[in-house]
Design a protein around this motif. Structure first.
Motif, PDB file in Angstrom:
ATOM      1  N   THR A   1       0.949  -1.237  -0.076  1.00 56.47           N
ATOM      2  CA  THR A   1       0.076  -0.118   0.110  1.00 56.47           C
ATOM      3  C   THR A   1       0.958   1.134   0.124  1.00 56.47           C
ATOM      4  OG1 THR A   1      -0.146  -0.619   2.368  1.00 56.47           O
ATOM      5  CG2 THR A   1      -2.247  -0.521   0.907  1.00 56.47           C
ATOM      6  N   PHE A   2       0.469   2.287  -0.896  1.00 61.35           N
ATOM      7  CA  PHE A   2       1.133   3.646  -0.802  1.00 61.35           C
ATOM      8  C   PHE A   2      -0.129   4.491  -0.986  1.00 61.35           C
ATOM      9  CE2 PHE A   2       4.185   0.706  -2.718  1.00 61.35           C
ATOM     10  CZ  PHE A   2       5.127   0.904  -2.162  1.00 61.35           C
ATOM     11  N   PRO A   3      -0.019   5.643  -0.444  1.00 66.91           N
ATOM     12  CA  PRO A   3      -1.018   6.630  -0.410  1.00 66.91           C
ATOM     13  C   PRO A   3      -1.282   7.201  -1.962  1.00 66.91           C
ATOM     14  CG  PRO A   3       0.587   7.293   1.050  1.00 66.91           C
ATOM     15  CD  PRO A   3       1.149   6.153   0.313  1.00 66.91           C
ATOM     16  N   PHE A   4      -0.469   6.964  -2.810  1.00 66.67           N
ATOM     17  CA  PHE A   4      -0.332   7.539  -4.086  1.00 66.67           C
ATOM     18  C   PHE A   4      -0.851   6.391  -5.291  1.00 66.67           C
ATOM     19  CE2 PHE A   4       4.118   6.440  -3.725  1.00 66.67           C
ATOM     20  CZ  PHE A   4       4.385   7.015  -2.333  1.00 66.67           C
ATOM     21  N   THR A   5      -0.871   5.168  -5.007  1.00 72.63           N
ATOM     22  CA  THR A   5      -1.254   4.252  -5.867  1.00 72.63           C
ATOM     23  C   THR A   5      -2.354   3.243  -5.472  1.00 72.63           C
ATOM     24  OG1 THR A   5       0.799   3.060  -5.256  1.00 72.63           O
ATOM     25  CG2 THR A   5       0.815   4.272  -7.253  1.00 72.63           C
ATOM     26  N   HIS A   6      -3.083   2.596  -6.282  1.00 69.20           N
ATOM     27  CA  HIS A   6      -3.952   1.565  -5.909  1.00 69.20           C
ATOM     28  C   HIS A   6      -4.402   0.774  -7.134  1.00 69.20           C
ATOM     29  CE1 HIS A   6      -6.824  -0.930  -3.810  1.00 69.20           C
ATOM     30  NE2 HIS A   6      -7.597  -0.814  -4.786  1.00 69.20           N
ATOM     31  N   PRO A   7      -4.299  -0.478  -7.392  1.00 66.83           N
ATOM     32  CA  PRO A   7      -3.388  -1.245  -6.669  1.00 66.83           C
ATOM     33  C   PRO A   7      -2.027  -1.112  -6.665  1.00 66.83           C
ATOM     34  CG  PRO A   7      -4.409  -2.709  -8.420  1.00 66.83           C
ATOM     35  CD  PRO A   7      -4.658  -1.193  -8.627  1.00 66.83           C
ATOM     36  N   SER A   8      -1.329  -1.727  -5.275  1.00 70.49           N
ATOM     37  CA  SER A   8       0.280  -1.131  -5.373  1.00 70.49           C
ATOM     38  C   SER A   8       0.937  -2.554  -5.193  1.00 70.49           C
ATOM     39  CB  SER A   8       0.467  -0.674  -4.207  1.00 70.49           C
ATOM     40  OG  SER A   8      -0.335   0.726  -3.936  1.00 70.49           O
ATOM     41  N   TRP A   9       2.096  -2.677  -5.506  1.00 70.20           N
ATOM     42  CA  TRP A   9       2.977  -3.996  -5.210  1.00 70.20           C
ATOM     43  C   TRP A   9       4.248  -3.579  -4.884  1.00 70.20           C
ATOM     44  CZ3 TRP A   9      -0.078  -2.766  -9.534  1.00 70.20           C
ATOM     45  CH2 TRP A   9      -1.231  -3.768  -9.825  1.00 70.20           C
ATOM     46  N   GLU A  10       4.971  -4.608  -4.350  1.00 67.90           N
ATOM     47  CA  GLU A  10       6.461  -4.485  -4.159  1.00 67.90           C
ATOM     48  C   GLU A  10       7.089  -5.766  -5.049  1.00 67.90           C
ATOM     49  OE1 GLU A  10       6.769  -2.007  -0.202  1.00 67.90           O
ATOM     50  OE2 GLU A  10       6.902  -4.278   0.260  1.00 67.90           O
ATOM     51  N   LEU A  11       8.296  -5.495  -5.606  1.00 67.31           N
ATOM     52  CA  LEU A  11       8.750  -6.499  -6.152  1.00 67.31           C
ATOM     53  C   LEU A  11       9.889  -7.264  -5.287  1.00 67.31           C
ATOM     54  CD1 LEU A  11       9.289  -8.518  -8.686  1.00 67.31           C
ATOM     55  CD2 LEU A  11      10.827  -6.783  -9.563  1.00 67.31           C
ATOM     56  N   GLU A  12       9.857  -8.574  -4.962  1.00 73.38           N
ATOM     57  CA  GLU A  12      11.169  -9.060  -4.236  1.00 73.38           C
ATOM     58  C   GLU A  12      11.900  -9.937  -5.263  1.00 73.38           C
ATOM     59  OE1 GLU A  12       9.435 -10.865  -0.820  1.00 73.38           O
ATOM     60  OE2 GLU A  12       8.924  -9.071  -0.051  1.00 73.38           O
ATOM     61  N   ILE A  13      13.311  -9.592  -4.641  1.00 70.33           N
ATOM     62  CA  ILE A  13      14.138 -10.492  -5.712  1.00 70.33           C
ATOM     63  C   ILE A  13      14.872 -11.559  -4.818  1.00 70.33           C
ATOM     64  CG2 ILE A  13      14.250  -9.428  -7.615  1.00 70.33           C
ATOM     65  CD1 ILE A  13      16.909  -8.700  -7.371  1.00 70.33           C
ATOM     66  N   GLU A  14      15.281 -12.801  -5.099  1.00 64.21           N
ATOM     67  CA  GLU A  14      15.978 -13.614  -4.361  1.00 64.21           C
ATOM     68  C   GLU A  14      17.257 -13.507  -4.361  1.00 64.21           C
ATOM     69  OE1 GLU A  14      15.118 -17.913  -4.483  1.00 64.21           O
ATOM     70  OE2 GLU A  14      15.487 -18.352  -2.352  1.00 64.21           O
ATOM     71  N   TYR A  15      18.245 -13.495  -3.410  1.00 64.84           N
ATOM     72  CA  TYR A  15      19.503 -13.286  -3.563  1.00 64.84           C
ATOM     73  C   TYR A  15      20.396 -13.860  -2.454  1.00 64.84           C
ATOM     74  CZ  TYR A  15      24.123 -10.867  -3.596  1.00 64.84           C
ATOM     75  OH  TYR A  15      25.481 -10.330  -3.446  1.00 64.84           O
ATOM     76  N   LYS A  16      21.338 -14.733  -2.588  1.00 67.51           N
ATOM     77  CA  LYS A  16      22.025 -15.401  -1.478  1.00 67.51           C
ATOM     78  C   LYS A  16      21.098 -15.977  -0.598  1.00 67.51           C
ATOM     79  CE  LYS A  16      26.555 -13.586  -2.216  1.00 67.51           C
ATOM     80  NZ  LYS A  16      27.549 -12.470  -1.406  1.00 67.51           N
TER      81      LYS A  16
END
Ligand code: PHE
Length: 415
Positions: A226-241
């Protein structure tokens, strides 16, 4: 405890009870790391620019995205928060989390602060790079200054639906203002929202693949946010070590922001990413403080021109032990039919004799004796161990060996 005014970039701001910009943070304002040639953040910013320039071309062959990387980090509370619909009582506005110049101005906490004005100026596609400031604990992953890249893309009906534009709509006329779901804002049709979501995720996935892809296989996942300025909202996660890292936030821009900025017939995506996080993964840099190092042992590792993303250096930990510089000057051997001196000959020899105790060799002086026509070179060799403090006598001995070998192998004449 504060003077009546603070001066930032030549402009004076009156202080008040909100003022909390301190001297140490003010010093950071001048550093401009993303503009520093060969700095890893500069390399990364160039790679991101290159990706957008080469991937998104308009029908005249010009880049679609306009890029800004030189806005002042001093922004108004309006720009950083209000224009992005951040509620008045939102935690992110807190004095404890931001560096305030006074009640009306602060050091931007995100480069999203410029989105509203850039949309208002009529741009449909743009990226903003810049330094951002947040009060935080200092450890290997947090630093009160870091760098971000924000991107925005607006679509009108024709761009979004292309040849289907006659049959489809961005705005949901029947349900306007009633239904906001986890999937979309109340104003939009599900089709419009989904196409923009797809375009956003596709753009960012391609960017991540472009930046990291060649060197390692990456696992990614989208997590809702969630962000006040977007909807819907996402975060991108990447796997590292073996760990998952959040590398960006994004979403469909709130329609109200577009309306306020005079772009009410559009729908848009927006994202913001932290350059340090990306660079730490890309270059294997273990500690965020390293980016602020002025140590040649760090900076010299990134001295290469790399506009096309062909080569990625993995960072080598800079030693905590002190560097020992030592200079060597010699007359070059005369040029013959079979041999002409080249600095690389000397570099190879130094590496051979000094091994890992040599951190860096630089040509610091080069001149010709007008009478004898002989050429002199002076090199600075920086000795440093990763494991211990070198003693002066040990360094002298090594340096002597290098002198002797250069005399014998290359035929130089030590001065
Ligand atoms: N500004 C957000 C941050 O700093 C990132 C973001 C930008 C999220 C644009 C959504 C859209 O975390």
């Amino acid at each position: 405890k504060y003077d009546p005014t603070v001066k930032l970039f030549g402009r004076e701001y009156p202080t008040d009870e909100w003022t909390n910009v301190n001297k140490s943070i003010q010093d950071k304002l001048e550093r401009k790391l993303i503009h520093q040639k060969y700095h890893p953040l500069n390399h990364l910013a160039n790679k991101i620019k290159h990706f957008f320039y080469k991937t998104y071309i308009n029908r005249n062959g010009n880049p679609l995205f306009t890029i800004f990387d030189n806005f002042s980090p001093v922004v108004s509370v309006e720009q950083n928060f209000d224009s992005l619909l951040t509620p008045k009582d939102h935690v992110s506005r807190s004095k404890k989390d931001c560096f305030y110049v006074n009640r009306n101005y602060l050091l931007r906490a995100h480069t999203t602060a410029h989105d509203n004005e850039l949309i208002r100026s009529g741009l449909n596609c743009f990226l903003t790079f810049g330094d951002v400031y947040r009060r935080d604990e200092i450890d290997s992953k947090h630093y009160p200054v870091f760098h971000q890249c924000d991107g925005v893309r607006l679509f009108d009906k024709n761009e979004l639906f292309k040849d289907k534009a006659l049959e489809m709509d961005i705005f949901d006329k029947d349900e306007a203002g009633i239904k906001r779901t986890f999937e979309k804002q109340e104003y939009y049709t599900l089709d419009a929202s989904k196409i923009v979501e797809y375009d956003l995720k596709n753009t960012l996935t391609k960017l991540v693949q472009f930046i990291f892809g060649n060197n390692c296989k990456l696992n990614m996942k989208w997590v809702s946010a969630t962000f006040p300025f977007t909807h819907p909202s996402w975060e991108l996660e990447i796997e590292y070590k073996g760990n998952w890292y959040e590398v960006l936030g994004c979403g469909i821009l709130e329609q109200k922001i577009l309306t306020n900025a005079g772009a009410e017939n559009h729908i848009a995506w927006a994202f913001g990413l932290g350059l340090e996080r990306w660079a730490m993964i890309l270059y294997d840099i273990p500690d965020i403080r390293v980016f602020w190092s002025t140590d040649e042992g760090f900076l010299s590792q990134f001295k290469y021109d790399d506009p096309t993303h062909s080569k990625i250096t993995k960072y080598k930990q800079v030693s905590v032990y002190p560097p020992c510089p030592c200079d060597i000057s010699f007359w070059l051997p005369d040029k013959t039919d079979s041999y002409e001196y080249n600095s690389n000959d000397f570099y190879d020899l130094v590496r051979e004799v000094g091994g890992d105790l040599v951190e860096q060799v630089t040509l610091i002086d080069n001149f010709e004796n007008k009478k004898t026509k002989k050429i002199s070179h002076c090199y600075r060799i920086i000795y440093r161990s990763m494991e211990r403090t070198l003693s002066q006598s040990e360094v002298n001995e090594l340096h002597k060996k290098i002198e002797a070998k250069a005399k014998e192998q290359i035929g130089v004449q030590i001065r």
